[in-house]
Design an enzyme around this catalytic site. Structure first.
Site, PDB file in Angstrom:
ATOM      1  N   HIS A 185      -3.473  -5.717   0.921  1.00 15.45           N
ATOM      2  CA  HIS A 185      -2.851  -5.923   2.228  1.00 15.45           C
ATOM      3  C   HIS A 185      -2.856  -7.391   2.630  1.00 15.45           C
ATOM      4  CE1 HIS A 185      -2.586  -1.710   3.717  1.00 15.45           C
ATOM      5  NE2 HIS A 185      -3.608  -1.499   2.913  1.00 15.45           N
TER       6      HIS A 185
ATOM      7  N   GLU B  67      -1.268  -8.668   4.939  1.00 12.66           N
ATOM      8  CA  GLU B  67      -1.225  -8.759   6.412  1.00 12.66           C
ATOM      9  C   GLU B  67      -2.623  -8.648   7.021  1.00 12.66           C
ATOM     10  OE1 GLU B  67      -0.754  -6.055   4.729  1.00 12.66           O
ATOM     11  OE2 GLU B  67      -1.020  -4.214   5.922  1.00 12.66           O
TER      12      GLU B  67
ATOM     13  N   CYS C  51       0.850  -1.201   0.000  1.00 13.22           N
ATOM     14  CA  CYS C  51       0.000   0.000   0.000  1.00 13.22           C
ATOM     15  C   CYS C  51       0.886   1.251   0.000  1.00 13.22           C
ATOM     16  CB  CYS C  51      -0.962  -0.047   1.178  1.00 13.22           C
ATOM     17  SG  CYS C  51      -2.371   1.055   0.978  1.00 13.22           S
TER      18      CYS C  51
END
Ligand SMILES: Nc1ncnc2c1ncn2[C@@H]1O[C@H](COP(=O)(O)OP(=O)(O)O)[C@@H](O)[C@H]1O
Ligand SMILES: [Mg+2]
Lengths: 82, 229, 764, 82
Positions: free
Chosen positions: B200, B202, B90
């Site tokens: 993302h 994560e 990002c």
């Protein structure tokens, strides 16, 4: 004291999403005469410099180092005494 | 237990996915993540550098622009040239492009709105250090959350990216959230050691998050880093 | 945070247009300058009496803003006393930045609602953004790390109203402002509501709720202590934000003076993030004795309240206050509403620790004064003593008004009118399609897709379900939270409406698998000086209090925003309720979405013909009449207990409370891309009225068929009616009522209409 | 065809968060001489108009209707033949 104005615009072949959107809205508001809209940035910098030339040179360095991303942007400079 | 991998999680003023990225790495016993502050001027000794999402320096002027000129990114440029693995997510991706570590740039989403939602991605290249645990063409669910994720580059660069298999992740057909060229969601550099992506991984580490599909990305990195040279 | 009462606000001191030199105390009196600072002639006289002299400009300003409704609650205080505020888990009730409630394991949750209606009406992006910034500062001024934001919005109609163009602009920019601030500062926006009614056309409502987590031993307070201790200013420099500069010539606000409008407060989420991290790090050192954010009335409110709460005083030297603009007057510095600022009292000698942390984060910090024994605020500027006010008079013994209250004839007549005045339409499917595209019922994904709802990776249930669920890291627990308030019911009967608002919000939280802990609220009403408005406020607060008592929900904080009127026409009375609950075990987290085809659909609670204030009524009549649905608090409590029990047994796959739009809408909003319903429901009611009745205390559950009897047994034990009404079905949406097939639709068509309706009406 | 350039800046007393942050960064990069930085927008509009006066009037209307948020922004206009 000098006042510099940097105008930063996207390069011609870079998609200007904001400009397109504004053009759209202008048309929707009845401003059909707006043919092409492009959006850039105006950056006004007050500078300590003794001559306009010196200010110009400093500003150029700032543009190259930070203010402008030359992959996608072009810029123009103007300096005047403040 | 196998040796651990020292990895840096960069922290800029305004980073806000730093802890999330740290947690994702820490979920693997092999990774030993450490936060590294933006003023640090050396990344020597790290085998992996993670550049998190957020709004570094407010993302003022241009997204990622100020962060890309910070001391730690100068250090990053050095270690990246030496082949250290770098993952930018990002805002991390935006910083990598501003720093010249990846080609192109990220423009405003065509909607001109921030978009946050879980998005299907196609794995474009499953042979990189970042994607070996996926299979080519596999569709995975990973959230996006950005206002400027619209990947743009000049036509020659685009051609090269495609020809070299540098497009590692692509938004699924019909699900491009931001107008990216060729539905690009993530690219790597030519050498293959630097990856930037808008989605993302994560945020997709366990079913309770809505998807566990990001796990394989970190598993790929672990495998690549632990593989005998 | 900003002052709301548009006539009595610091922001409204915007309107204060002074000549180049400050008026003298005598001029203030003679020319009634105090009127523009929100003081009535009687209040001004009171100030003079209390001081024993004429106040100067700064002092008048301090009284004006501290005696405003926002700071003193002078109209609402007598009513707010009705709320139950105590409970076994409450660590901090109303009175500080935000309430604090114990959740075990050494953790506590901090939360509060704040309104930013007036600033958002003027400049929607910045107004909403600074609203979010303000509520987050309230949360972290208590020592907590903010973990979630919710928002509650009200607008006029998006189409067909003279103000619709402006309304669409407002909605766009309010949402953009909330997103811009919340996304950048890195706190997920996980829930909220958006509602529409013509009464909000000229007066939109923007309320934000913040939720944070804090370890017990890190809770901060705003009580100054220790004479001589340093007072430290931390955060962005002070500018003329929210004040009209004294440099402007005297002139009324009108179209020509556009360019001389007050400087709007601008939020800087980046500075907000730095300030947040710097504050949290400062708390860790233990160097601080007191903390308060600078919100409405900025330095005035924070310094006077900190001193007052500590039964001490404060002396500030304004020359030391970091300033952004040149030549700021004492008055301007004290009343500025510049954002991203905090005030600390530190242990003597420990300032360097604070300064070092602030420097690391790039946040200005400076000692600006010290705590004094005299219970006054004393100001020095340019080397001179410039103002002194006694804190007891400013903060303590503030005016109190007991307003007249009268039920208006119109309300009586409305209640007498029948709620249903139409026959069953021949094609119910068309009615259903119209209903689900009404902006108040349509999917709000257009809004919440713009919010980062996942940052911090603790969000287990994000926007779209009854309540959002945030994990508490390091424990096996989670917080469920919701903000809700149906103003239509309050309009028809404020007592029942107030009760219902509390019950519904708590019910939302229970649906997620949580036990509600406590409640915060935002009371958005018209002018309390009108007896019929004060009656609404009084009744609503009474109803809310009853529900809080019955559901054992202490009120730990809230906000009051009065004078929400346009050209004399008030908004619908709008109490917004925020409830936070605790999920004791992560395995119990539940959402409203169907999980598996073949599961049994169960409707809990009896359905009556209750259409007053319903979405169906508004569609058919175009107005609100009759009595709103009744709410029996014993039934409600039993329902919530039964539901929690069923969830804790692990017998439910999904749970949703029936609210606006009734069962019909609930069936759709629990559906997913692939899972719809097959319903066959036996009821004595007319099918359309049954489907869209908004009877309270009802639930739509889905469960594996093998648990049907167990779940029925639980609700029966609690004295509640429940019935299986069908099954979760793949891809279809089929509903029979009284053996009459009323809906047989393609699920994907319905969902598309529902999902796209808001964007279509906004972007039209 | 005319080309108009609108420069939109925040009003004097309105906090310019970007300008502040960029000034900081310039200092960090060694450009200590940058005293005050303000960031605004440049909007370039190509217009069908027969005279500069006509273009000017049209642009002004566009600014008032869409391009400028007069609660917080001021603007200046320039028109030239394209
Ligand atoms: N402004 C908003 N911000 C974030 N989420 C929202 C907002 N408005 C609505 N939502 C989400 O949309 C869902 C539906 O909201 P609502 O229509 O109020 O449902 P209900 O009537 O079931 O309470 C909820 O999950 C809510 O959190
Ligand atoms: Mg609900």
């Amino acid at each position: 004291m000098m006042k510099g104005m940097v105008t930063v615009m996207l390069k011609q072949d870079v998609l200007d999403v904001q400009g397109q959107a504004i053009q759209h809205s202008l048309h929707a508001l009845g401003f059909e005469q707006a043919q092409k809209v492009r959006i850039g940035k105006s950056i006004e910098v007050e500078l300590e410099a003794s001559t306009p030339e010196e200010a110009q040179a400093q500003l150029k360095a700032m543009c190259e180092k930070l203010l402008v991303n030359d992959v996608i942007e072009d810029y123009t400079l103007q300096v005047q005494e403040a | 237990m196998a040796r651990t991998i020292r990895c840096a999680v960069l922290v800029f003023p305004g980073s806000n996915c730093d802890s999330d990225l740290f947690k994702a790495a820490a979920a693997f016993p092999e990774f030993a993540p450490e936060f590294v502050w933006h003023t640090t001027d050396s990344l020597d000794g790290f085998e992996l550098v993670l550049v998190p999402g957020g709004f570094s320096y407010g993302d003022y002027l241009r997204v990622g622009a100020v962060a890309a000129r910070s001391p730690v990114v100068r250090a990053l440029q050095k270690v990246a040239a030496e082949g250290v693995r770098v993952l930018g997510i990002c805002n991390g991706f935006q910083i990598l492009t501003e720093a010249g570590l990846l080609p192109g740039t990220l423009l405003h989403n065509t909607s001109l709105k921030f978009v946050c939602e879980t998005t299907p991605l196609e794995v474009g290249n499953a042979q990189t250090a970042f994607s070996s645990a996926y299979t080519a063409g596999q569709v995975v669910q990973v959230p996006v959350a950005h206002g400027e994720g619209n990947y743009f580059c000049d036509p020659q660069t685009l051609e090269q990216l495609e020809a070299n298999g540098q497009v590692v992740f692509r938004y699924a057909a019909g699900r491009n959230p931001n107008g990216s060229l060729n539905r690009i969601a993530g690219i790597c550099n030519e050498a293959g050691n630097v990856l930037g992506m808008m989605p993302h991984p994560e945020r997709a580490m366990a079913p309770w998050m809505g998807s566990a599909d990001g796990h394989a990305l970190f598993a790929s990195l672990r495998d690549a880093l632990l593989a005998p040279a | 945070m900003s002052v709301q009462d548009p006539r009595v606000t610091a922001s409204f001191l915007n309107e204060l247009l002074f000549p180049m030199t400050e008026p003298t105390p005598e001029q203030i009196k003679a020319e009634q300058v105090y009127l523009k600072m929100g003081l009535t002639p009687a209040e001004y006289e009171d100030v003079v009496q209390r001081l024993g002299r004429l106040p100067n400009l700064t002092e008048t300003g301090i009284f004006g803003v501290m005696w405003s409704e926002h700071c003193s609650y002078k109209n609402s205080r007598p009513l707010l006393g009705r709320f139950p505020t105590e409970g076994p888990h409450v660590l901090q009730g109303p009175g500080e930045g935000a309430g604090v409630v114990d959740i075990g394991d050494g953790w506590a949750v901090v939360f509060k609602v704040e309104s930013h209606n007036h600033p958002s009406a003027v400049e929607p992006h910045q107004g909403a953004a600074t609203g979010v910034g303000g509520i987050l500062r309230d949360i972290f001024s208590m020592g907590a790390r903010p973990v979630a934001i919710l928002n509650s919005l009200r607008f006029g109609p998006l189409q067909g109203d003279p103000r619709s163009t402006r309304t669409r602009y407002l909605l766009n920019h309010v949402v953009g402002g909330i997103a811009g601030y919340g996304n950048c500062i890195g706190v997920p926006t996980v829930g909220g509501e958006v509602d529409f009614h013509p009464s909000y056309s000229g007066n939109p409502l923007v309320n934000a709720m913040g939720v944070g987590l804090v370890r017990h031993d890190r809770i901060q307070h705003g009580r100054a202590s220790g004479v001589g201790n340093p007072v430290i200013y931390v955060g962005a420099a002070t500018g003329r934000d929210g004040i009209h500069g004294a440099t402007f010539a005297s002139e009324e606000l009108n179209d020509e003076s556009e360019s001389k409008r007050p400087s709007v407060q601008v939020g800087d989420p980046f500075m907000g993030k730095l300030l947040l991290e710097a504050c949290l790090e400062c708390y860790e050192t233990g160097a601080l004795l007191a903390v308060q954010d600078m919100g409405a009335a900025g330095l005035t409110c924070s310094s006077t309240e900190m001193g007052y709460k500590g039964q001490l005083g404060m002396e500030l030297n304004l020359d030391d206050v970091p300033q952004r603009a040149e030549n700021m007057s004492t008055y301007e510095i004290m009343l500025s509403e510049s954002q991203e600022r905090m005030l600390f009292v530190a242990h003597p000698g420990r300032e360097p620790e604070v300064f070092a942390i602030c420097e690391k984060w790039g946040v200005p910090a400076k000692t600006v004064g010290h705590v004094i024994a005299d219970p006054v605020l004393r100001l020095r500027h340019h080397g001179e003593a410039v103002a002194e006010v006694p804190l007891e008079e400013v903060c303590g013994n503030t005016p109190l008004y007991r307003r007249d209250s009268r039920k208006p004839q119109a309300a009586e007549e409305r209640q007498q009118e029948p709620a249903v005045q139409w026959d069953q339409p021949s094609e119910l499917r068309m009615v259903f399609r119209s209903l689900l595209q009404r902006p108040e019922l349509a999917s709000k994904a257009w809004v919440y897709r713009q919010y980062d709802s996942m940052v911090r990776t603790c969000t287990e249930v994000g926007p779209g379900s009854d309540a959002a669920v945030i994990r508490v890291e390091g424990t096996n627990k989670a917080l469920a939270m919701s903000i809700d308030g149906n103003s239509r019911y309050v309009f028809l009967d404020p007592l029942i409406g107030g009760r219902t608002a509390v019950a519904e919000c708590a019910r939302n939280v229970v649906c997620a698998g949580a036990r509600p802990l406590a409640l915060t609220n935002g009371l958005n009403f018209g002018s309390p000086e009108k007896p019929e408005i004060f009656w609404q406020l009084e009744q609503a607060v009474t109803g809310m209090s009853e529900a809080c008592a019955a559901l054992k929900l202490p009120v730990t904080g809230g906000n009051v925003s009065l004078y929400n009127e346009t050209e004399g026409a008030p908004i619908l009375p709008t109490p917004m309720i925020g409830v936070v609950g605790l999920v004791e075990d992560l395995s119990q987290v539940t959402s409203q979405f169907f999980q598996q085809a073949g599961d049994t659909l169960m409707l809990v609670g009896k359905t009556h013909e209750e259409l007053g204030g319903s979405a169906y009524q508004e569609l058919m009549l175009g107005r609100l009449t009759g009595k709103p649905p009744e709410l029996d608090l014993d039934t409600e409590r039993a329902l919530q207990e039964g539901l929690l029990e069923a969830i804790q047994h692990g017998w439910l796959r999904s749970a949703h409370d029936l609210s606006h739009g009734g069962l019909g809408l609930a069936l759709l909003t629990c559906s997913t891309e692939s899972l719809g319903v097959n319903v066959s429901w036996q009821t004595a009611l007319r099918p359309d009225l049954a489907l869209f009745s908004e009877t309270q205390s009802r639930l739509l559950l889905s469960l594996a068929p093998e648990h049907l009897h167990e779940v029925e047994a639980i609700f029966r034990k609690h004295g509640l009616f429940c019935e299986p009404i069908g099954t979760v079905a793949e891809a279809s949406f089929r509903v029979e009522v009284r053996d009459q097939l009323v809906l047989d639709e393609s699920l994907s068509d319905l969902r598309r209409l529902w999902q796209e309706a808001l964007a279509e009406q906004l972007e039209a």
